[in-house]
Write a protein that holds these residues in place. Structure first.
Motif, PDB file in Angstrom:
ATOM      1  N   PHE A  17      -3.587   5.762   0.468  1.00 37.95           N
ATOM      2  CA  PHE A  17      -4.228   6.534   1.522  1.00 37.95           C
ATOM      3  C   PHE A  17      -3.310   7.677   1.929  1.00 37.95           C
ATOM      4  O   PHE A  17      -2.133   7.711   1.544  1.00 37.95           O
ATOM      5  CB  PHE A  17      -4.601   5.654   2.726  1.00 37.95           C
ATOM      6  N   GLU A  77       1.295   5.250   1.053  1.00 38.92           N
ATOM      7  CA  GLU A  77       0.837   6.253   2.009  1.00 38.92           C
ATOM      8  C   GLU A  77       1.441   7.610   1.663  1.00 38.92           C
ATOM      9  O   GLU A  77       2.663   7.764   1.605  1.00 38.92           O
ATOM     10  CB  GLU A  77       1.235   5.861   3.426  1.00 38.92           C
ATOM     11  N   LYS A 106      -3.108   7.615  -7.225  1.00 44.13           N
ATOM     12  CA  LYS A 106      -3.914   6.481  -7.698  1.00 44.13           C
ATOM     13  C   LYS A 106      -3.881   6.401  -9.222  1.00 44.13           C
ATOM     14  O   LYS A 106      -3.897   5.301  -9.793  1.00 44.13           O
ATOM     15  CB  LYS A 106      -5.355   6.634  -7.207  1.00 44.13           C
ATOM     16  N   ARG A 113      -3.328   0.051  -3.127  1.00 39.37           N
ATOM     17  CA  ARG A 113      -4.100   0.842  -2.171  1.00 39.37           C
ATOM     18  C   ARG A 113      -3.358   2.150  -1.915  1.00 39.37           C
ATOM     19  O   ARG A 113      -2.138   2.156  -1.734  1.00 39.37           O
ATOM     20  CB  ARG A 113      -4.271   0.072  -0.864  1.00 39.37           C
ATOM     21  N   SER A 116       0.839  -1.191   0.000  1.00 39.29           N
ATOM     22  CA  SER A 116       0.000   0.000   0.000  1.00 39.29           C
ATOM     23  C   SER A 116       0.878   1.246   0.000  1.00 39.29           C
ATOM     24  O   SER A 116       2.027   1.234   0.464  1.00 39.29           O
ATOM     25  CB  SER A 116      -0.919   0.007   1.226  1.00 39.29           C
ATOM     26  N   GLN A 136      -4.033  12.072  -3.390  1.00 35.51           N
ATOM     27  CA  GLN A 136      -4.492  10.689  -3.486  1.00 35.51           C
ATOM     28  C   GLN A 136      -4.951  10.358  -4.904  1.00 35.51           C
ATOM     29  O   GLN A 136      -4.631   9.295  -5.442  1.00 35.51           O
ATOM     30  CB  GLN A 136      -5.633  10.434  -2.498  1.00 35.51           C
ATOM     31  N   SER A 162      -5.358   9.498   9.285  1.00 35.66           N
ATOM     32  CA  SER A 162      -5.330   9.073   7.885  1.00 35.66           C
ATOM     33  C   SER A 162      -6.741   9.013   7.302  1.00 35.66           C
ATOM     34  O   SER A 162      -7.735   8.953   8.034  1.00 35.66           O
ATOM     35  CB  SER A 162      -4.667   7.695   7.751  1.00 35.66           C
ATOM     36  N   HIS A 163      -6.790   9.020   5.984  1.00 41.36           N
ATOM     37  CA  HIS A 163      -8.047   8.862   5.256  1.00 41.36           C
ATOM     38  C   HIS A 163      -7.746   8.188   3.925  1.00 41.36           C
ATOM     39  O   HIS A 163      -6.747   8.513   3.270  1.00 41.36           O
ATOM     40  CB  HIS A 163      -8.718  10.205   4.998  1.00 41.36           C
ATOM     41  N   GLU A 164      -8.617   7.249   3.539  1.00 39.46           N
ATOM     42  CA  GLU A 164      -8.491   6.604   2.233  1.00 39.46           C
ATOM     43  C   GLU A 164      -9.657   7.033   1.355  1.00 39.46           C
ATOM     44  O   GLU A 164     -10.823   6.811   1.686  1.00 39.46           O
ATOM     45  CB  GLU A 164      -8.478   5.085   2.376  1.00 39.46           C
ATOM     46  N   GLN A 165      -9.340   7.639   0.246  1.00 45.39           N
ATOM     47  CA  GLN A 165     -10.341   8.173  -0.664  1.00 45.39           C
ATOM     48  C   GLN A 165     -11.111   7.046  -1.355  1.00 45.39           C
ATOM     49  O   GLN A 165     -10.513   6.079  -1.838  1.00 45.39           O
ATOM     50  CB  GLN A 165      -9.627   9.037  -1.698  1.00 45.39           C
ATOM     51  N   THR A 166     -12.417   7.172  -1.417  1.00 43.47           N
ATOM     52  CA  THR A 166     -13.226   6.179  -2.123  1.00 43.47           C
ATOM     53  C   THR A 166     -13.240   6.503  -3.618  1.00 43.47           C
ATOM     54  O   THR A 166     -12.977   7.641  -4.021  1.00 43.47           O
ATOM     55  CB  THR A 166     -14.668   6.180  -1.607  1.00 43.47           C
TER      56      THR A 166
END
Length: 265
Positions: free
Chosen positions: A188, A149, A179, A186, A147, A175, A201-205
């Protein structure tokens, strides 16, 4: 070949804050006449430069805390401080921050430690045939599970919550850009408050990313096609901290004079 129009988090944020500021900064390019150094900016830039070298040279396994302090001395930026006493206080705070940062890095087990993939890296992605989205990330780490970061440092903030990361335009754009270049991994984002070590932290949809890119494209088209001659200074909440306030105040003073008001200042 015509040069593509490029937008960045800073450009977009500036326009959303104040179209006049965008005009003065990016259309008329008056920044060199108005932009002034600030202690907070110099402090943050100094820490960023030290941490960039720390991670690119191998992190806590390769760089001692004493070496970090030596790097700070060579990377220190002195512009914007009120006086020598204030600068020395900031520098002492920076030494404490770096020592605490190094201590936290040492605590991460080697088998769990990520590898820094990028540092101070500019990423680009097309929004349309004519428009490019661009962003410069502080750091991108690759974890053992592959992943990615995105790490962003904040030198003036003490507390960070996940909603702060999710709501930060720059982090969202970073992000989306990362991506684009690594679609199978992955991605984030994490913000670290350097003064306290607080981080979130935040993971974008996919839906968030799609909406963001559409919004960036719409704003970019506005910026590219706008009639800037009609953009005039308007008082807003960002004025007190804006370097261009003297420019706008002169405009407002001229307008009052033309409208027949007596200037008693």
């Amino acid at each position: 070949m015509a040069r593509k129009f490029t937008v960045s988090p800073t450009k977009l944020r500036t326009f959303h804050q104040c179209p006049t500021k965008y005009k003065l900064e990016y259309i008329e390019r008056l920044g060199r006449f108005y932009r002034k150094p600030r202690a907070g900016f110099s402090f943050g830039a100094s820490l960023h430069n030290v941490l960039e070298q720390f991670h690119t040279q191998g992190g806590p396994e390769a760089v001692t805390v004493e070496a970090l302090t030596e790097t700070l001395a060579s990377k220190w930026q002195s512009q914007g401080y009120r006086d020598a006493e204030q600068e020395q206080a900031y520098k002492a705070e920076a030494v404490k921050i770096l020592a605490a940062y190094h201590a936290r890095a040492v605590e991460v087990p080697i088998e769990e430690a990520p590898v820094t993939l990028y540092s101070e890296k500019t990423l680009n992605a097309p929004l349309s045939p004519e428009i490019v989205l661009s962003g410069r990330v502080d750091r991108v780490d690759q974890h053992p599970d592959m992943s990615l970061e995105i790490v962003d440092y904040k030198s003036g903030r003490e507390v960070v919550e996940p909603e702060h990361v999710a709501g930060a335009l720059a982090m969202s754009i970073y992000q989306a850009l990362l991506k684009h270049h690594h679609p199978e991994q992955r991605v984030f984002a994490t913000i670290i408050a350097l003064r306290t070590g607080s981080q979130a932290s935040h993971e974008q949809t996919p839906e968030e990313r799609e909406w963001l890119l559409a919004d960036c494209l719409e704003t970019a088209e506005t910026l590219r096609n706008k009639d800037w001659d009609g953009v005039l200074p308007v008082l807003n909440d960002h004025c007190p901290d804006c370097d261009y306030l003297p420019h706008c105040e002169r405009y407002w003073k001229r307008q009052r004079r033309m409208e027949g008001y007596v200037d008693e200042s």
